[in-house]
Design a protein around this motif. Structure first.
Motif, PDB file in Angstrom:
ATOM      1  N   PRO A 117       0.800  -1.226   0.000  1.00 57.16           N
ATOM      2  CA  PRO A 117       0.000   0.000   0.000  1.00 57.16           C
ATOM      3  C   PRO A 117       0.833   1.277   0.000  1.00 57.16           C
ATOM      4  CG  PRO A 117      -0.935  -1.606   1.511  1.00 57.16           C
ATOM      5  CD  PRO A 117       0.371  -2.173   1.061  1.00 57.16           C
ATOM      6  N   GLY A 118       1.899   1.304   0.800  1.00 60.40           N
ATOM      7  CA  GLY A 118       2.715   2.513   0.871  1.00 60.40           C
ATOM      8  C   GLY A 118       3.435   2.822  -0.421  1.00 60.40           C
ATOM      9  N   HIS A 119       4.062   1.804  -1.003  1.00 56.23           N
ATOM     10  CA  HIS A 119       4.768   1.995  -2.262  1.00 56.23           C
ATOM     11  C   HIS A 119       3.797   2.341  -3.392  1.00 56.23           C
ATOM     12  CE1 HIS A 119       7.371  -0.622   0.184  1.00 56.23           C
ATOM     13  NE2 HIS A 119       8.383  -0.007  -0.421  1.00 56.23           N
ATOM     14  N   ARG A 120       2.675   1.637  -3.411  1.00 55.43           N
ATOM     15  CA  ARG A 120       1.656   1.877  -4.439  1.00 55.43           C
ATOM     16  C   ARG A 120       1.166   3.331  -4.365  1.00 55.43           C
ATOM     17  NH1 ARG A 120      -2.470  -1.113  -7.213  1.00 55.43           N
ATOM     18  NH2 ARG A 120      -4.360   0.155  -7.492  1.00 55.43           N
ATOM     19  N   ALA A 121       0.980   3.834  -3.138  1.00 55.36           N
ATOM     20  CA  ALA A 121       0.511   5.209  -2.974  1.00 55.36           C
ATOM     21  C   ALA A 121       1.486   6.204  -3.572  1.00 55.36           C
ATOM     22  CB  ALA A 121       0.282   5.503  -1.497  1.00 55.36           C
ATOM     23  N   ASN A 122       2.788   5.960  -3.407  1.00 53.68           N
ATOM     24  CA  ASN A 122       3.773   6.854  -4.023  1.00 53.68           C
ATOM     25  C   ASN A 122       3.701   6.793  -5.541  1.00 53.68           C
ATOM     26  OD1 ASN A 122       4.948   8.153  -1.862  1.00 53.68           O
ATOM     27  ND2 ASN A 122       6.641   6.702  -1.652  1.00 53.68           N
ATOM     28  N   ILE A 123       3.627   5.587  -6.093  1.00 54.08           N
ATOM     29  CA  ILE A 123       3.599   5.418  -7.543  1.00 54.08           C
ATOM     30  C   ILE A 123       2.373   6.088  -8.153  1.00 54.08           C
ATOM     31  CG2 ILE A 123       3.306   3.685  -9.376  1.00 54.08           C
ATOM     32  CD1 ILE A 123       5.174   1.863  -7.713  1.00 54.08           C
ATOM     33  N   LEU A 124       1.242   6.056  -7.448  1.00 50.55           N
ATOM     34  CA  LEU A 124      -0.014   6.594  -7.977  1.00 50.55           C
ATOM     35  C   LEU A 124      -0.364   7.957  -7.372  1.00 50.55           C
ATOM     36  CD1 LEU A 124      -2.185   3.338  -7.988  1.00 50.55           C
ATOM     37  CD2 LEU A 124      -0.789   4.295  -9.846  1.00 50.55           C
ATOM     38  N   ASN A 125       0.604   8.628  -6.774  1.00 50.31           N
ATOM     39  CA  ASN A 125       0.327   9.909  -6.135  1.00 50.31           C
ATOM     40  C   ASN A 125       0.137  11.004  -7.188  1.00 50.31           C
ATOM     41  OD1 ASN A 125       0.482  12.392  -4.677  1.00 50.31           O
ATOM     42  ND2 ASN A 125       1.607  11.344  -3.051  1.00 50.31           N
ATOM     43  N   PRO A 126      -1.028  11.671  -7.225  1.00 51.20           N
ATOM     44  CA  PRO A 126      -1.266  12.703  -8.236  1.00 51.20           C
ATOM     45  C   PRO A 126      -0.466  13.971  -8.003  1.00 51.20           C
ATOM     46  CG  PRO A 126      -3.098  12.591  -6.688  1.00 51.20           C
ATOM     47  CD  PRO A 126      -2.205  11.443  -6.357  1.00 51.20           C
ATOM     48  N   ASN A 127       0.144  14.121  -6.815  1.00 49.45           N
ATOM     49  CA  ASN A 127       0.939  15.320  -6.536  1.00 49.45           C
ATOM     50  C   ASN A 127       2.316  15.281  -7.190  1.00 49.45           C
ATOM     51  OD1 ASN A 127      -0.873  16.770  -4.818  1.00 49.45           O
ATOM     52  ND2 ASN A 127      -0.471  15.240  -3.219  1.00 49.45           N
ATOM     53  N   PHE A 128       2.752  14.105  -7.637  1.00 44.23           N
ATOM     54  CA  PHE A 128       4.074  13.983  -8.236  1.00 44.23           C
ATOM     55  C   PHE A 128       4.016  14.255  -9.735  1.00 44.23           C
ATOM     56  CE2 PHE A 128       5.114  10.777  -4.697  1.00 44.23           C
ATOM     57  CZ  PHE A 128       5.684  11.777  -3.918  1.00 44.23           C
ATOM     58  N   CYS A 129       5.040  14.938 -10.222  1.00 41.43           N
ATOM     59  CA  CYS A 129       5.191  15.207 -11.661  1.00 41.43           C
ATOM     60  C   CYS A 129       6.395  14.487 -12.258  1.00 41.43           C
ATOM     61  CB  CYS A 129       5.363  16.702 -11.919  1.00 41.43           C
ATOM     62  SG  CYS A 129       4.013  17.740 -11.380  1.00 41.43           S
ATOM     63  N   ASP A 130       7.442  14.266 -11.437  1.00 41.34           N
ATOM     64  CA  ASP A 130       8.737  13.798 -11.947  1.00 41.34           C
ATOM     65  C   ASP A 130       9.176  12.518 -11.245  1.00 41.34           C
ATOM     66  OD1 ASP A 130       8.876  16.233 -13.447  1.00 41.34           O
ATOM     67  OD2 ASP A 130       9.588  17.250 -11.632  1.00 41.34           O
ATOM     68  N   ILE A 131      10.062  11.800 -11.923  1.00 41.40           N
ATOM     69  CA  ILE A 131      10.587  10.554 -11.363  1.00 41.40           C
ATOM     70  C   ILE A 131      12.032  10.360 -11.802  1.00 41.40           C
ATOM     71  CG2 ILE A 131       9.775   9.174 -13.329  1.00 41.40           C
ATOM     72  CD1 ILE A 131       9.286   6.855 -11.370  1.00 41.40           C
ATOM     73  N   GLY A 132      12.799   9.726 -10.945  1.00 39.97           N
ATOM     74  CA  GLY A 132      14.136   9.254 -11.281  1.00 39.97           C
ATOM     75  C   GLY A 132      14.335   7.898 -10.631  1.00 39.97           C
ATOM     76  N   VAL A 133      14.958   6.963 -11.331  1.00 40.07           N
ATOM     77  CA  VAL A 133      15.137   5.595 -10.824  1.00 40.07           C
ATOM     78  C   VAL A 133      16.616   5.243 -10.831  1.00 40.07           C
ATOM     79  CG1 VAL A 133      14.626   3.153 -11.227  1.00 40.07           C
ATOM     80  CG2 VAL A 133      12.854   4.879 -11.611  1.00 40.07           C
ATOM     81  N   GLY A 134      17.056   4.574  -9.778  1.00 46.11           N
ATOM     82  CA  GLY A 134      18.429   4.089  -9.710  1.00 46.11           C
ATOM     83  C   GLY A 134      18.461   2.609  -9.385  1.00 46.11           C
ATOM     84  N   TYR A 135      19.216   1.843 -10.175  1.00 47.92           N
ATOM     85  CA  TYR A 135      19.361   0.397  -9.944  1.00 47.92           C
ATOM     86  C   TYR A 135      20.844   0.052  -9.881  1.00 47.92           C
ATOM     87  CZ  TYR A 135      19.729  -4.577 -11.155  1.00 47.92           C
ATOM     88  OH  TYR A 135      20.060  -5.909 -11.174  1.00 47.92           O
ATOM     89  N   ALA A 136      21.214  -0.780  -8.935  1.00 50.94           N
ATOM     90  CA  ALA A 136      22.602  -1.234  -8.821  1.00 50.94           C
ATOM     91  C   ALA A 136      22.622  -2.710  -8.464  1.00 50.94           C
ATOM     92  CB  ALA A 136      23.350  -0.429  -7.763  1.00 50.94           C
ATOM     93  N   TYR A 137      23.688  -3.397  -8.900  1.00 53.62           N
ATOM     94  CA  TYR A 137      23.795  -4.846  -8.674  1.00 53.62           C
ATOM     95  C   TYR A 137      25.226  -5.218  -8.327  1.00 53.62           C
ATOM     96  CZ  TYR A 137      24.238  -9.802  -9.699  1.00 53.62           C
ATOM     97  OH  TYR A 137      24.520 -11.141  -9.623  1.00 53.62           O
ATOM     98  N   VAL A 138      25.353  -6.165  -7.349  1.00 56.79           N
ATOM     99  CA  VAL A 138      26.654  -6.755  -7.048  1.00 56.79           C
ATOM    100  C   VAL A 138      26.449  -8.220  -6.695  1.00 56.79           C
ATOM    101  CG1 VAL A 138      28.087  -6.952  -5.014  1.00 56.79           C
ATOM    102  CG2 VAL A 138      28.327  -5.008  -6.459  1.00 56.79           C
ATOM    103  N   ALA A 139      27.157  -9.070  -7.409  1.00 59.60           N
ATOM    104  CA  ALA A 139      26.921 -10.510  -7.288  1.00 59.60           C
ATOM    105  C   ALA A 139      27.207 -11.034  -5.892  1.00 59.60           C
ATOM    106  CB  ALA A 139      27.764 -11.253  -8.322  1.00 59.60           C
ATOM    107  N   SER A 140      28.167 -10.453  -5.206  1.00 58.62           N
ATOM    108  CA  SER A 140      28.583 -11.002  -3.909  1.00 58.62           C
ATOM    109  C   SER A 140      27.740 -10.508  -2.740  1.00 58.62           C
ATOM    110  CB  SER A 140      30.051 -10.641  -3.656  1.00 58.62           C
ATOM    111  OG  SER A 140      30.205  -9.235  -3.590  1.00 58.62           O
ATOM    112  N   SER A 141      26.816  -9.617  -2.975  1.00 60.98           N
ATOM    113  CA  SER A 141      26.024  -9.064  -1.879  1.00 60.98           C
ATOM    114  C   SER A 141      24.920 -10.033  -1.458  1.00 60.98           C
ATOM    115  CB  SER A 141      25.406  -7.733  -2.297  1.00 60.98           C
ATOM    116  OG  SER A 141      24.465  -7.936  -3.333  1.00 60.98           O
ATOM    117  N   THR A 142      24.313  -9.764  -0.325  1.00 57.96           N
ATOM    118  CA  THR A 142      23.275 -10.644   0.208  1.00 57.96           C
ATOM    119  C   THR A 142      22.070 -10.723  -0.725  1.00 57.96           C
ATOM    120  OG1 THR A 142      23.949 -10.142   2.464  1.00 57.96           O
ATOM    121  CG2 THR A 142      21.739 -11.070   2.163  1.00 57.96           C
ATOM    122  N   TYR A 143      21.634  -9.586  -1.243  1.00 59.16           N
ATOM    123  CA  TYR A 143      20.429  -9.551  -2.068  1.00 59.16           C
ATOM    124  C   TYR A 143      20.726  -9.272  -3.536  1.00 59.16           C
ATOM    125  CZ  TYR A 143      17.727  -9.737   2.200  1.00 59.16           C
ATOM    126  OH  TYR A 143      17.178 -10.140   3.389  1.00 59.16           O
ATOM    127  N   GLY A 144      21.897  -8.768  -3.829  1.00 54.61           N
ATOM    128  CA  GLY A 144      22.312  -8.570  -5.216  1.00 54.61           C
ATOM    129  C   GLY A 144      21.747  -7.341  -5.878  1.00 54.61           C
TER     130      GLY A 144
END
Length: 504
Positions: A117-144
């Protein structure tokens, strides 16, 4: 999307800790934005616009979490999500953030966020106009896999999809022109470039930006426009051509880093706006930047002494040119212990190492660094017994954003228990071994690097990879971080929407 089974069991936290690493994939980031806008369209909401400042803040946080073994909206330096957006140059009226870890694809992470619910509310929030996304990966980490979404609406924007606009007034005096000219409307957050052209026999005399003189150029760019501006250009008769100076001839030893120097070039009544370096003699050498005032290269492997000649051509704002040449004499360093096509150099510990970039990359600078010297400003987590010190090298790749491999030839096998460590003045020390492969007898390493991502100290997809790194034993005390996620499943967090009335 809808109906797609969530592939991982996640525990959602407002305070979390995890591990990360470092590959950055722009394609994954743009795909997340596309999927977000599909979800918004299904709810009758306008799409979010990509914002470079938000993307920079998001990418930096995803990498930072992993490299420093934590998972939280609060950076280790004490900055909040909205604070990081401000530092990246985003002046917000509303801001929000989603983070997640463990999801291998954009589809998986969107499924995860939309099921919360919390994440969904941010994604569908009508007050937002802009977005930026960052993704990173490392094979040796716990979650990658680590993901950050930054949402915002800039100050001065009353509602979405309304976008504020500003006026840039561009004027040109006699003897040239500015394109576009007059009152130019620019949307907030956009970039715009003005081309400055001199008439025959004229050159640019002065450029005033908001009344302040700036460097003479033939184009000027306003980036991330957030206010009104003025651009005024004056011209003068171009009485004298520029004078090129390619610097003094140099005698160097094989594997030295050589800097060509055109900084003494001049123009009596104008300014030089373009530098062009061209090699005219000798074995082909790759320069760090053929348009730079002081490009560098590494004197490549040779079996006999060679001479290189480079020509510098300079161009002023009126189109007048001049050229000069410089001669570089390279002497064989006499090292015969490695194959002839490998670059050899002496470390700060007086050992001989070899470096060999992939065929799609070139070594353009190389500097041995003493880990105990003044160049190292952050010693927290520093490895012990760095047998060969650090190698601070710069790699030029053919395609910006691409990955490459650099082979390192050791004079003796890498000791058991030793690892390869990366050093960054901003990020400190971290274990880079997940991106290093050893051969059977442990005398050759292959280091994987990504322009703008893993191992690139400048964090820009600009065709240049900067990588100070070296071999050592584990630090005397290694900090450990727990994981609040469920056994390898992943995690996600969100920061609710904040407005300027309630500062983060």
């Amino acid at each position: 999307m809808g109906g797609t089974a969530v592939k991982r069991v996640l525990i959602i936290f407002t305070c979390c800790s995890l591990l990360l690493g470092g590959y950055v994939y722009a394609d994954f980031e743009s795909e997340v934005i596309d999927l977000v806008n599909i979800e918004r369209d299904a709810e009758g909401l306008p799409p979010l616009s990509y914002d470079t400042s938000l993307a920079s803040a998001a990418r930096g946080h995803s990498e930072d979490m992993g490299l420093h073994d934590y998972f939280s909206h609060m950076s280790l330096d004490g900055r909040t999500a909205c604070g990081r957006m401000t530092d990246a140059g985003y002046n917000w009226n509303y801001c929000g953030e989603n983070i997640a870890a463990g999801q291998p694809t954009p589809e998986d992470v969107i499924d995860t966020w939309m099921a919360s619910p919390g994440h969904r509310a941010n994604i569908l929030n009508p007050n937002f106009c802009d977005i930026g996304v960052g993704y990173a990966y490392v094979a040796s980490s716990t979650y990658g896999h680590y993901w950050t979404q930054n949402f915002g609406r800039r100050s001065g924007v009353s509602s979405c999809p309304e976008i504020a606009s500003y006026t840039i007034t561009a004027t040109a005096g006699t003897g040239g022109s500015v394109t576009p000219q007059g009152n130019v409307e620019v949307n907030q957050g956009d970039d715009i470039t003005f081309t400055i052209s001199s008439n025959a026999g004229y050159s640019v005399a002065e450029i005033l930006v908001d009344g302040v003189a700036t460097a003479i150029t033939t184009d000027y760019t306003f980036e991330d426009v957030s206010s009104n501006h003025t651009l005024a250009v004056s011209f003068a008769i171009n009485q004298l051509p520029p004078v090129a100076d390619a610097g003094p001839d140099q005698d160097v030893i094989e594997s030295e880093t050589v800097a060509l120097d055109g900084s003494q070039s001049s123009d009596p009544n104008d300014a030089i706006v373009t530098y062009e370096w061209t090699q005219t003699s000798g074995p082909a050498i790759a320069l760090s930047d053929t348009a730079a005032v002081r490009p560098t290269f590494v004197a490549a492997p040779i079996t006999e002494d060679v001479t290189l000649i480079f020509q510098l051509t300079v161009i002023d704002s009126g189109g007048e040119t001049d050229s000069d040449s410089v001669t570089i004499n390279i002497t064989d360093n006499g090292i015969q212990t490695v194959p002839a096509d490998v670059i050899t150099f002496q470390t700060t510990t007086n050992s001989i190492l070899g470096l060999q970039p992939d065929g799609d990359a070139d070594l353009v600078s190389l500097q041995p660094v003493d880990p105990d010297g003044n160049d190292i400003t952050n010693r927290n987590g520093m490895p012990q017994n760095m047998i060969y010190g650090l190698m601070d090298f710069t790699i030029k790749v053919d395609i910006p954003g691409s990955s490459t491999t650099v082979k390192v030839l050791l004079p003796e096998p890498m000791p058991q228990g030793y690892k390869w460590y990366k050093y960054s003045p901003s990020l400190g020390w971290y274990d880079y071994s997940a991106n290093v492969a050893l051969n059977g007898d442990r005398t050759r390493l292959s280091i994987t690097l990504v322009d703008g991502g893993t191992g690139d100290d400048d964090n820009q997809q600009n065709g240049i990879i900067v990588d100070p790194s070296g071999m050592g034993a584990a630090p005397a005390s290694t900090a450990s971080s727990g994981s609040s996620g469920g056994g390898g499943g992943g995690s996600s967090c969100f920061i609710d929407t904040l407005s300027s009335l309630f500062p983060f």
